[in-house]
Enzyme design. Structure first.
Site, PDB file in Angstrom:
ATOM      1  N   HIS A 356       0.829  -1.226   0.149  1.00 47.06           N
ATOM      2  CA  HIS A 356       0.067  -0.053  -0.042  1.00 47.06           C
ATOM      3  C   HIS A 356       0.721   1.316  -0.120  1.00 47.06           C
ATOM      4  O   HIS A 356       0.156   2.390   0.453  1.00 47.06           O
ATOM      5  CB  HIS A 356      -0.778  -0.086   1.251  1.00 47.06           C
ATOM      6  CG  HIS A 356      -2.181  -0.874   1.135  1.00 47.06           C
ATOM      7  ND1 HIS A 356      -3.192  -0.747   0.536  1.00 47.06           N
ATOM      8  CD2 HIS A 356      -2.250  -2.001   1.693  1.00 47.06           C
ATOM      9  CE1 HIS A 356      -4.001  -1.427   0.675  1.00 47.06           C
ATOM     10  NE2 HIS A 356      -3.752  -2.502   1.429  1.00 47.06           N
ATOM     11  N   LYS A 547      -7.734  14.014   4.382  1.00 46.52           N
ATOM     12  CA  LYS A 547      -7.164  12.549   4.554  1.00 46.52           C
ATOM     13  C   LYS A 547      -6.041  13.007   5.793  1.00 46.52           C
ATOM     14  O   LYS A 547      -5.752  13.720   6.250  1.00 46.52           O
ATOM     15  CB  LYS A 547      -6.208  12.572   2.979  1.00 46.52           C
ATOM     16  CG  LYS A 547      -5.456  13.865   2.758  1.00 46.52           C
ATOM     17  CD  LYS A 547      -4.996  13.876   1.238  1.00 46.52           C
ATOM     18  CE  LYS A 547      -6.020  13.891   0.184  1.00 46.52           C
ATOM     19  NZ  LYS A 547      -6.364  12.543  -0.337  1.00 46.52           N
ATOM     20  N   ARG A 548      -5.397  11.615   5.995  1.00 48.05           N
ATOM     21  CA  ARG A 548      -4.329  11.561   6.811  1.00 48.05           C
ATOM     22  C   ARG A 548      -3.301  12.695   6.602  1.00 48.05           C
ATOM     23  O   ARG A 548      -2.691  13.025   5.402  1.00 48.05           O
ATOM     24  CB  ARG A 548      -3.277  10.104   7.106  1.00 48.05           C
ATOM     25  CG  ARG A 548      -2.488  10.139   7.835  1.00 48.05           C
ATOM     26  CD  ARG A 548      -1.905   8.616   8.169  1.00 48.05           C
ATOM     27  NE  ARG A 548      -1.777   8.111   6.843  1.00 48.05           N
ATOM     28  CZ  ARG A 548      -0.627   8.210   6.067  1.00 48.05           C
ATOM     29  NH1 ARG A 548       0.440   8.448   6.921  1.00 48.05           N
ATOM     30  NH2 ARG A 548      -0.467   7.382   5.033  1.00 48.05           N
ATOM     31  N   LYS A 553       1.121  13.796   1.040  1.00 48.85           N
ATOM     32  CA  LYS A 553      -0.120  14.305   0.500  1.00 48.85           C
ATOM     33  C   LYS A 553      -0.387  15.883   0.185  1.00 48.85           C
ATOM     34  O   LYS A 553      -1.233  16.351  -0.461  1.00 48.85           O
ATOM     35  CB  LYS A 553      -0.980  13.739   1.670  1.00 48.85           C
ATOM     36  CG  LYS A 553      -1.200  12.314   1.591  1.00 48.85           C
ATOM     37  CD  LYS A 553      -2.367  12.000   2.669  1.00 48.85           C
ATOM     38  CE  LYS A 553      -2.118  10.686   2.947  1.00 48.85           C
ATOM     39  NZ  LYS A 553      -2.688   9.563   1.704  1.00 48.85           N
ATOM     40  N   THR A 657      -8.500   6.405  -1.702  1.00 51.32           N
ATOM     41  CA  THR A 657      -9.806   5.937  -1.805  1.00 51.32           C
ATOM     42  C   THR A 657     -10.945   7.123  -1.836  1.00 51.32           C
ATOM     43  O   THR A 657     -11.996   7.162  -2.309  1.00 51.32           O
ATOM     44  CB  THR A 657     -10.241   4.799  -1.061  1.00 51.32           C
ATOM     45  OG1 THR A 657     -10.046   5.311   0.232  1.00 51.32           O
ATOM     46  CG2 THR A 657      -9.528   3.446  -1.385  1.00 51.32           C
ATOM     47  N   LYS A 661     -14.513   8.287  -3.550  1.00 51.50           N
ATOM     48  CA  LYS A 661     -15.823   8.565  -2.831  1.00 51.50           C
ATOM     49  C   LYS A 661     -16.326   9.980  -3.213  1.00 51.50           C
ATOM     50  O   LYS A 661     -17.422  10.146  -3.592  1.00 51.50           O
ATOM     51  CB  LYS A 661     -15.682   8.472  -1.429  1.00 51.50           C
ATOM     52  CG  LYS A 661     -15.087   7.335  -0.954  1.00 51.50           C
ATOM     53  CD  LYS A 661     -14.301   7.369   0.478  1.00 51.50           C
ATOM     54  CE  LYS A 661     -13.735   5.894   0.910  1.00 51.50           C
ATOM     55  NZ  LYS A 661     -13.062   6.307   2.201  1.00 51.50           N
TER      56      LYS A 661
END
Length: 812
Positions: A356, A547-548, A553, A657, A661
């Site tokens: 992942h 998100k985390r 990111k 993901t 969504k």
């Protein structure tokens, strides 16, 4: 055994029975918690008969099963999910109304179990849902953390972690089975003996704990199938010493209990200390050892273990469960007396590994010293696996010591350690990435030597999300619109969304779609007002990045855009009327030991406190950061979003993901060509996706050439003004030191190239503003996003796993 009558009267009778006889209260004297527990137990009762029948049938038929091993399951609230899965939602609502109870009040009372950190745990939850909906025999295995992911609060804009006591009021969805506890061993030493000419190894542990299983029902969507999620809780084998207690040493009397229970106390204990590292390894071995023992215990007494690959596939969800490989070998060789070669041939067919990540630091390694001290027999097994694997490497390539060193499961530097991803690649029957680009980079950059050595092992399964929770449950308005247009089959066949494309050209459908989005924004506003005292700007573009919190990111890139917009207005360079009214909503938790991530959270909150109160902006720009973002909040945020921020540096995000969504709920994406963004853009079309930034090969070239962020800063006046504003202390009460580490990191390191992509990102946001000004065209693009993203169903992901990896046909 039969379910209660599927009628309003039947539901009422069962609800009152549970309230009176299990809860011990009358309806008139009951509290909200009493009623919630009775409601949950009533929903359970309707699922129970089928659950027990499915377990019986599985034991009888012994069909091949998936054992999904995951350290995380971010489930979300169970009540509504089980109501829609069982087809009880309308009956339950009406039944409770006859008792004078508003079901919405009981929904809001449920506390979701925070047994995951982010995408990994949410993916696992989606997968067990899809496995049940598709009728695949399976059991999810994990840990029942007493305190899951921490509850996040903010003090002076900075993250504070508080324990998440999700079990405080009881958990009606779980079934404990202490009589099925497994004994898990640690420490000690090994010894060898000669058994009729065969050398046998015996592990004599130093201490043990019990793993107590708690079962959760996982219902398929209205198909009568109910699978099982089995989570393990640690308890001491000798929890209480009465002799020591009577001697007056009360703390010592329960020391064993405290020590054992620490194993399942907290999700991902902070591992910057040796004690934290050891506890993490204890957790990982604890749950996989219990899970393997549990599965083997369910086999018939006369089962031929040579047929084990025909009966099970253990799916390793990231590197956390990889210690299961030497554990299965230990059980087969040491406990079941199998020959090593026969056991290894079996093990290589029983495991599959999902990677992942693309970040080297996220591929777990365990120091040999720690592994040998905690699990001495397993270290011996890993050494033998590695020895035999390297012999095979030498047989193919000769004595290429550099290759051998690079492929060895045992790393020598910076300390002698076990590389768990390498072990998984050697032992697994398949290795898969989670998006097309990720799988390509996994083969080319992360595990290239293994992909060359085992080309048949490597494959791709792009992630997906369950349409039950993230459309049917989270977005009832859009769900109703989809059903009206397409029929109700889309809930289990998301490819049917393609039939929505012609409706994008229908003005009346676009108007209905736009009204659903507006209603979802009102609903989000109500949730935030009640939860956090926050409000979404009326008529604002809702720009969401949830998100985390991790530097790759690039929440920092979004913050710099906000600061740049703010600076442009307050400096007078553009009139406030030129700003597209926009609410920027962040949601993120930073790992407790991740200092830079926590500084970025502080910066976001500081920017929000200034921007939201500056009258010069006339309310046209605001930043919201509701604390403790979780699945429950996501179910309100995602349907309301206009713009989905997926802006990681290309080549760093495995899949994502959240991007799926948002697209499925009608948000347009602004993103890099990274992870599953690539596939989203290809499906929805360039006209309906705001692409910006470097592609992965460009990132690689810039990195090799020597990236100098300070030069980018000097060359870009807009970027320079934004960073200078942060550095000036204007966002931190005049204190320049507060965000100096962030500024210095951006200017002199900027590992994830925020500055390099800044100008392209600002230009893409200008395209967003221009597109949003034409609301009808924007709505058309949003509809096409929904219509073209049916591929991203977790049902399709599971079918891909079945076809490419597991070969476990449904047994409905």
């Amino acid at each position: 055994m039969g379910a209660p009558p599927l009628t309003v009267d039947g539901f009422v009778a069962q609800f009152l029975h549970n309230l009176n006889y299990d809860g011990g209260v009358t309806l008139s004297a009951s509290s909200t918690n009493d009623r919630y527990l009775a409601l949950a137990c009533t929903v359970r009762d309707y699922l129970m008969a089928r659950w027990l029948e499915d377990q019986r049938a599985q034991l009888q038929h012994q069909a091949k099963s998936v054992c999904y091993l995951s350290a995380e399951y971010l489930l979300g609230r169970q009540l509504d999910n089980d109501l829609i899965a069982s087809g009880l939602a309308e009956i339950a609502t009406e039944a409770l109304a006859t008792c004078g109870i508003d079901i919405a009040e009981l929904r809001g009372h449920e506390i979701e179990p925070g047994l995951g950190n982010g995408g990994l745990g949410r993916l696992a939850a989606c997968f067990v849902d899809s496995l049940a909906t598709l009728g695949v025999p399976s059991t999810g295995y994990g840990i029942r953390y007493e305190y899951g992911i921490f509850r996040q609060t903010f003090e002076d804009g900075q993250q504070v972690e508080q324990p998440d006591a999700w079990l405080a009021l009881g958990s009606p969805w779980e079934f404990p089975h202490p009589e099925q506890a497994q004994t898990i061993s640690f420490g000690g030493a090994t010894s060898t003996s000669d058994d009729a000419g065969v050398t046998r190894t015996r592990w004599t542990p130093a201490w043990t704990v019990h793993a107590v299983p708690y079962n959760y029902m996982v219902p398929g969507f209205q198909n009568g199938r109910v699978n099982t999620l089995r989570l393990w809780s640690a308890v001491a084998t000798d929890a209480f010493d009465l002799r020591i207690f009577n001697a007056g040493d009360y703390e010592q009397a329960v020391r064993a209990q405290t020590f054992a229970e620490n194993i399942s106390k907290v999700l991902y204990p902070e591992d910057s200390t040796p004690q934290g590292k050891e506890l993490r390894l204890q957790q990982q071995y604890f749950f996989v050892a219990a899970s393997i023992a549990d599965f083997l215990d369910r086999l018939p007494a006369d089962f031929d273990l040579a047929r084990l690959p025909d009966r099970v596939i253990f799916q390793l969800n990231d590197t956390h469960p990889v210690i299961a490989v030497p554990e299965l070998m230990r059980v087969l060789v040491d406990e079941r007396g199998m020959d090593w070669d026969a056991a290894w041939a079996i093990a290589q067919q029983c495991f599959a590994y999902t990677c992942h990540t693309l970040l080297p630091e996220a591929l777990e390694v365990w120091p040999v010293e720690l592994l040998g001290r905690l699990l001495p027999r397993h270290l011996e097994i890993v050494y033998r696996i590695n020895e035999e694997f390297l012999a095979a490497v030498r047989a193919r390539y000769g004595d290429d010591e550099m290759r051998i060193r690079d492929m060895s499961i045992i790393a020598e530097f910076p300390e002698r350690s076990v590389r768990m991803a390498y072990l998984a690649a050697v032992a697994g029957s398949r290795v898969n990435g989670v998006a097309e680009l990720h799988s390509q980079l996994l083969r080319e950059r992360v595990l290239p030597a293994f992909a060359e050595f085992f080309p048949q092992k490597f494959t791709n399964v792009t992630n997906g999300v369950t349409p039950r929770r993230f459309l049917r449950l989270a977005n009832p308005g859009l769900s109703a619109l989809l059903t009206e247009a397409l029929g109700d089959g889309w809930v289990t066949d998301l490819d049917r969304l393609r039939g929505l494309e012609p409706f994008a050209e229908d003005p009346s459908f676009r108007a209905a779609f736009a009204e659903v989005k507006a209603a979802n924004k009102r609903r989000l506003n109500d949730v935030l007002q009640a939860r956090d005292g926050m409000a979404v700007g009326d008529g604002h573009l809702v720009d969401v990045m949830v998100k985390r919190l991790h530097e790759y990111k690039r929440q920092l890139l979004k913050v710099l855009h906000v600061v740049s917009s703010y600076e442009s207005v307050v400096s007078g360079r553009i009139p406030v009327s030129a700003l597209q009214p926009r609410t920027v909503l962040f949601g993120a938790k930073a790992a407790p030991g991740y200092t830079m991530a926590k500084r970025i959270i502080h910066l976001i909150n500081a920017v929000g406190s200034v921007v939201n109160t500056d009258p010069r902006l006339d309310g046209r720009l605001q930043v919201l950061f509701p604390p403790n973002y979780n699945v429950t909040l996501a179910e309100s945020v995602i349907p309301a979003a206009d713009l989905s921020e997926q802006i990681s540096l290309a080549g760093k995000e495995a899949s994502g993901t959240g991007n799926m969504k948002f697209a499925l709920n009608g948000a347009l994406t602004i993103g890099t060509d990274d992870g599953a963004n690539v596939e989203i853009r290809e499906l929805v079309g360039d006209d309906n996706f705001f692409l910006f930034g470097m592609a992965e090969p460009e990132v690689d070239r810039l990195d090799r050439a020597g990236y100098r962020p300070s030069e980018v800063y000097q060359a870009d006046a807009e970027l320079r003004r934004a960073i200078d504003l942060i550095a000036s202390g204007a966002l931190s009460g005049g204190d320049r030191s507060v965000f100096e580490p962030i500024v210095s990191n951006l200017l002199y390191e900027d590992r994830f190239m925020v500055l390099a992509d800044f100008s392209a990102y600002v230009a893409a946001q200008a395209r967003v503003d221009a597109a949003y000004a034409d609301q009808d065209a924007w709505t058309r693009s949003a509809i096409l996003n929904v219509a073209r993203c049916g591929f991203f169903s977790s049902d399709r992901s599971i079918r891909d796993y079945i076809d490419r990896i597991w070969h476990t046909p449904p047994t409905l």
